[in-house]
Design an enzyme around this catalytic site. Structure first.
Site, mmCIF file in Angstrom:
data_model
loop_
_atom_site.group_PDB
_atom_site.id
_atom_site.type_symbol
_atom_site.label_atom_id
_atom_site.label_comp_id
_atom_site.label_asym_id
_atom_site.label_seq_id
_atom_site.Cartn_x
_atom_site.Cartn_y
_atom_site.Cartn_z
ATOM 1 N N HIS A 26 46.483 44.492 41.397
ATOM 2 C CA HIS A 26 45.661 43.539 42.134
ATOM 3 C C HIS A 26 45.044 43.816 43.550
ATOM 4 C CE1 HIS A 26 46.662 40.657 39.062
ATOM 5 N NE2 HIS A 26 47.956 40.600 39.330
ATOM 6 N N ASP A 69 49.962 44.591 31.945
ATOM 7 C CA ASP A 69 50.524 43.395 32.535
ATOM 8 C C ASP A 69 49.921 42.056 32.027
ATOM 9 O OD1 ASP A 69 51.989 43.035 35.685
ATOM 10 O OD2 ASP A 69 50.451 41.481 35.238
#
Length: 339
Positions: free
Chosen positions: A158, A193
């Site tokens: 992220h 993910d």
């Protein structure tokens, strides 16, 4: 399989995580390390500590301004009146093109996307060690042609070039891919993910020399919300080098594996000779985020799919939070690959 880990990663121990207006204990705790290491060793992995390759491989992906912020912000924060023990933003710019502030509070809001990435005294050391772990694993793959596993924690996918978020500070998978590209390889990043790898996408979005591909829970109502939609294909030189495969919440093994098969076809068409697997294990049916419903057998099939794809593989640890099956799921992925 050779595996890499630096114990300095334990120095990051976040205490706060705000979700839906409630402050909770962070799920991204050092305890994950022990569970994941045991799971990797159960698959046959042999660990060694990474050497320090310096700031260069990290600066190849992240801006110098951002690295200065990460390295210095906690000490600067402590000079604020009544400062808390962790750097947590309380204001953000309306646009990233707004003026860059000089003060610690303003810079925290500029460089931290959300409240899930608090910066404490040991955060920079841990994030730096996590990135060096990914670099060492990439060097091993480049030098030997053999697969490797990087136990990188805190995770990274992220993190943008100049923005932390979602428990992530340095983008370990992107750093590894850029290291492999610099070694003369043609990398594809395949992110499995449960959350979209928005930082990874952002770093390479206008580039065509690294394929970025993410399979994740549909972000329409799931973190990271603003990125990860199927129409996002890249821009400029990167048009067609980004592929998002969002899945309906609760999708299980068959739906996930079908998406992975489709994604690996794109990897083959890209001509990748190395795959960086951004290995989140939070797509598990047992994960506390409850986005997807992949079983232990599904994780074994994910590992086998990467083996059958052909290119050499580097597994870089991303998410996956404490549950009864976290370590087992890692064992199944690496065992399915043939660790």
């Amino acid at each position: 399989m050779k595996a890499f880990f630096d114990d300095t990663q334990r120095d990051h121990d976040p205490q706060h995580f705000m979700a839906n207006g409630i402050t909770k204990p962070s799920p991204e705790k050092p305890r994950r390390i022990d569970i994941l290491r045991a799971g990797a060793e159960a698959s046959g992995c042999v660990f060694e500590a990474p050497r320090d390759a310096g700031i260069g491989p990290i600066a190849a992906v992240h801006t110098a301004e951002y690295l200065t912020f990460l390295r210095t912000i906690h000490a600067r924060w402590q000079h604020l009146p009544d400062a808390g023990p962790e750097v947590i933003p309380n204001i953000h710019p309306a646009r990233r093109t707004d003026t860059y502030p000089q003060g610690a509070v303003g810079q925290a809001g500029y460089h931290q996307a959300d409240t899930a990435c608090p910066i404490a005294e040991g955060t920079w050391r841990a994030a730096y060690a996590s990135a060096q772990t990914a670099v060492a694993a990439a060097d091993h793959v480049a030098a030997t042609g053999q697969a490797a596993y990087a136990l990188s924690r805190p995770p990274g996918h992220h993190a943008f070039a100049d923005l932390a978020g979602g428990f992530c500070f340095l983008n370990n998978s992107a750093i590894a891919a850029e290291r492999l590209r610099a070694a003369g390889l043609r990398p594809a990043i395949v992110d499995v993910d449960v959350h979209h790898g928005n930082g990874t996408q952002g770093i390479f979005y206008a580039r065509g020399d690294v394929l970025t591909l993410s399979i994740h829970a549909d972000p329409a109502r799931f973190y990271p919300f603003y990125w990860g939609h199927s129409h996002e294909r890249g821009e400029g030189a990167g048009i067609g080098a980004n592929l998002n495969l969002p899945l309906a919440r609760g999708t299980g093994d068959e739906g996930f594996l079908a998406a992975l098969d489709s994604g690996l076809e794109r990897v083959a068409d890209f001509g990748a000779d190395v795959i960086v697997v951004a290995l989140g294990l939070d797509a598990s049916i047992d994960d506390p985020f409850h986005g997807l419903a992949v079983t232990q057998e599904g994780f074994a099939r994910i590992g086998a799919a990467f083996r059958e794809a052909g290119p050499r593989v580097l597994f870089v640890q991303e998410g996956g939070y404490v549950s009864d099956t976290l370590g087992v799921n890692l064992t199944r992925v690496l065992g399915g690959y043939g660790a």
